[in-house]
Design a protein around this motif. Structure first.
Motif, PDB file in Angstrom:
ATOM      1  N   ASP A   9      72.608  80.614  -9.547  1.00  0.00           N
ATOM      2  CA  ASP A   9      72.829  80.586 -10.992  1.00  0.00           C
ATOM      3  C   ASP A   9      71.676  79.941 -11.766  1.00  0.00           C
ATOM      4  O   ASP A   9      71.768  79.730 -12.971  1.00  0.00           O
ATOM      5  CB  ASP A   9      74.144  79.888 -11.322  1.00  0.00           C
ATOM      6  N   ARG A  11      70.420  76.858 -11.286  1.00  0.00           N
ATOM      7  CA  ARG A  11      70.364  75.402 -11.167  1.00  0.00           C
ATOM      8  C   ARG A  11      69.543  75.012  -9.942  1.00  0.00           C
ATOM      9  O   ARG A  11      69.357  75.800  -9.020  1.00  0.00           O
ATOM     10  CB  ARG A  11      71.764  74.806 -11.053  1.00  0.00           C
ATOM     11  N   ASN A  46      70.590  71.500 -14.348  1.00  0.00           N
ATOM     12  CA  ASN A  46      70.695  72.726 -15.123  1.00  0.00           C
ATOM     13  C   ASN A  46      69.562  72.739 -16.153  1.00  0.00           C
ATOM     14  O   ASN A  46      69.578  71.958 -17.104  1.00  0.00           O
ATOM     15  CB  ASN A  46      72.048  72.792 -15.836  1.00  0.00           C
ATOM     16  N   THR A  53      74.353  67.202 -12.771  1.00  0.00           N
ATOM     17  CA  THR A  53      75.772  67.120 -12.441  1.00  0.00           C
ATOM     18  C   THR A  53      75.913  66.661 -10.999  1.00  0.00           C
ATOM     19  O   THR A  53      75.256  67.203 -10.106  1.00  0.00           O
ATOM     20  CB  THR A  53      76.452  68.503 -12.594  1.00  0.00           C
ATOM     21  N   MET A  55      77.424  66.680  -7.527  1.00  0.00           N
ATOM     22  CA  MET A  55      78.121  67.691  -6.735  1.00  0.00           C
ATOM     23  C   MET A  55      78.822  67.005  -5.563  1.00  0.00           C
ATOM     24  O   MET A  55      78.779  65.783  -5.436  1.00  0.00           O
ATOM     25  CB  MET A  55      77.123  68.747  -6.245  1.00  0.00           C
ATOM     26  N   PRO A 108      78.186  76.480  -3.203  1.00  0.00           N
ATOM     27  CA  PRO A 108      78.202  76.001  -4.586  1.00  0.00           C
ATOM     28  C   PRO A 108      79.377  76.501  -5.414  1.00  0.00           C
ATOM     29  O   PRO A 108      79.657  75.955  -6.483  1.00  0.00           O
ATOM     30  CB  PRO A 108      76.880  76.513  -5.153  1.00  0.00           C
ATOM     31  N   LYS A 109      80.086  77.518  -4.940  1.00  0.00           N
ATOM     32  CA  LYS A 109      81.210  78.074  -5.704  1.00  0.00           C
ATOM     33  C   LYS A 109      82.531  77.361  -5.425  1.00  0.00           C
ATOM     34  O   LYS A 109      83.487  77.513  -6.183  1.00  0.00           O
ATOM     35  CB  LYS A 109      81.356  79.560  -5.391  1.00  0.00           C
ATOM     36  N   ASN A 112      85.859  74.429  -7.766  1.00  0.00           N
ATOM     37  CA  ASN A 112      85.621  74.619  -9.208  1.00  0.00           C
ATOM     38  C   ASN A 112      84.169  74.375  -9.602  1.00  0.00           C
ATOM     39  O   ASN A 112      83.880  73.763 -10.625  1.00  0.00           O
ATOM     40  CB  ASN A 112      86.550  73.723 -10.035  1.00  0.00           C
ATOM     41  N   GLY A 113      83.251  74.830  -8.746  1.00  0.00           N
ATOM     42  CA  GLY A 113      81.832  74.703  -9.057  1.00  0.00           C
ATOM     43  C   GLY A 113      81.197  73.387  -8.661  1.00  0.00           C
ATOM     44  O   GLY A 113      80.002  73.200  -8.868  1.00  0.00           O
ATOM     45  N   GLY A 115      81.150  72.450  -5.541  1.00  0.00           N
ATOM     46  CA  GLY A 115      80.617  72.734  -4.226  1.00  0.00           C
ATOM     47  C   GLY A 115      81.357  72.038  -3.108  1.00  0.00           C
ATOM     48  O   GLY A 115      82.191  71.158  -3.329  1.00  0.00           O
TER      49      GLY A 115
END
Length: 193
Positions: A9, A11, A46, A53, A55, A108-109, A112-113, A115
């Protein structure tokens, strides 16, 4: 002291790194010996929002790991050290005196994002130098080209001689295949060299 990988995506995922801490002192000295600790941290930058963020954490702390974005957009991580100066692990004596042999894969998915890191299991373990040179091959496997950073302030890993064996990692079977000794015109067969 972290490594970075590009996510699908856009990032940038940064994994591992270093924290410093002092162990408890004694009555003569009020402070203990300093240690550099490999972190379990992973975080994503990002560029569109100029924000970081936090993870999911890795299963193993890693100082100087290497990452590779795989063909399915997951991220493979290998090597690093959890304790740099005094790599002694009473709870896991087989890990003492060496780099982190466990490999992990980041989805990473998941969550809820945020990871999720998954330990790749026993067959995916491999002794590698710090920052091992890992490359994604056209067939989706990961090549270890028998190169990396052979540095540790109090000596190298006791299993360092195996770092000269080039190999490939198959994400489908979560296992390694040895290729050859680097710099020698030798190859492996089922019977040995």
């Amino acid at each position: 002291c972290a490594d970075v990988a590009m996510l699908a995506d856009g990032r940038i995922l940064a994994v591992g790194g270093t924290a410093y801490y002092s162990e408890p002192g004694n009555n003569l000295i009020g402070y203990g010996l300093t240690e550099l600790e490999g972190l379990k941290t992973s975080r994503a930058y990002n560029p569109n929002t100029n924000t970081w963020t936090q993870m999911a954490e890795m299963n193993f702390g890693r100082w100087y790991p290497s990452t590779v974005t795989l063909a399915d957009s997951t991220v493979f991580v290998a090597s690093g050290v959890t304790k740099l100066i005094k790599p002694i692990y009473p709870q896991a004596p087989e890990q003492t005196g060496r780099n982190v042999p466990q490999t992990e894969t980041f989805d990473p998915k998941a969550n809820n994002g945020m990871g999720q890191w998954t330990d790749n299991g026993q067959a995916a373990q491999r002794s590698l130098p710090l920052y091992p040179r890992l490359h994604l091959l056209p067939n989706g496997h990961v090549l270890y080209n028998a190169g990396g950073q052979a540095f540790n302030p109090v000596g190298q890993s006791y299993d360092q001689p195996v770092w000269n064996i080039a190999a490939t990692y198959n994400p489908g079977t979560k296992s390694w295949s040895d290729l050859a000794y680097a710099g020698f015109p030798l190859t492996f067969s089922d019977a040995g060299l």
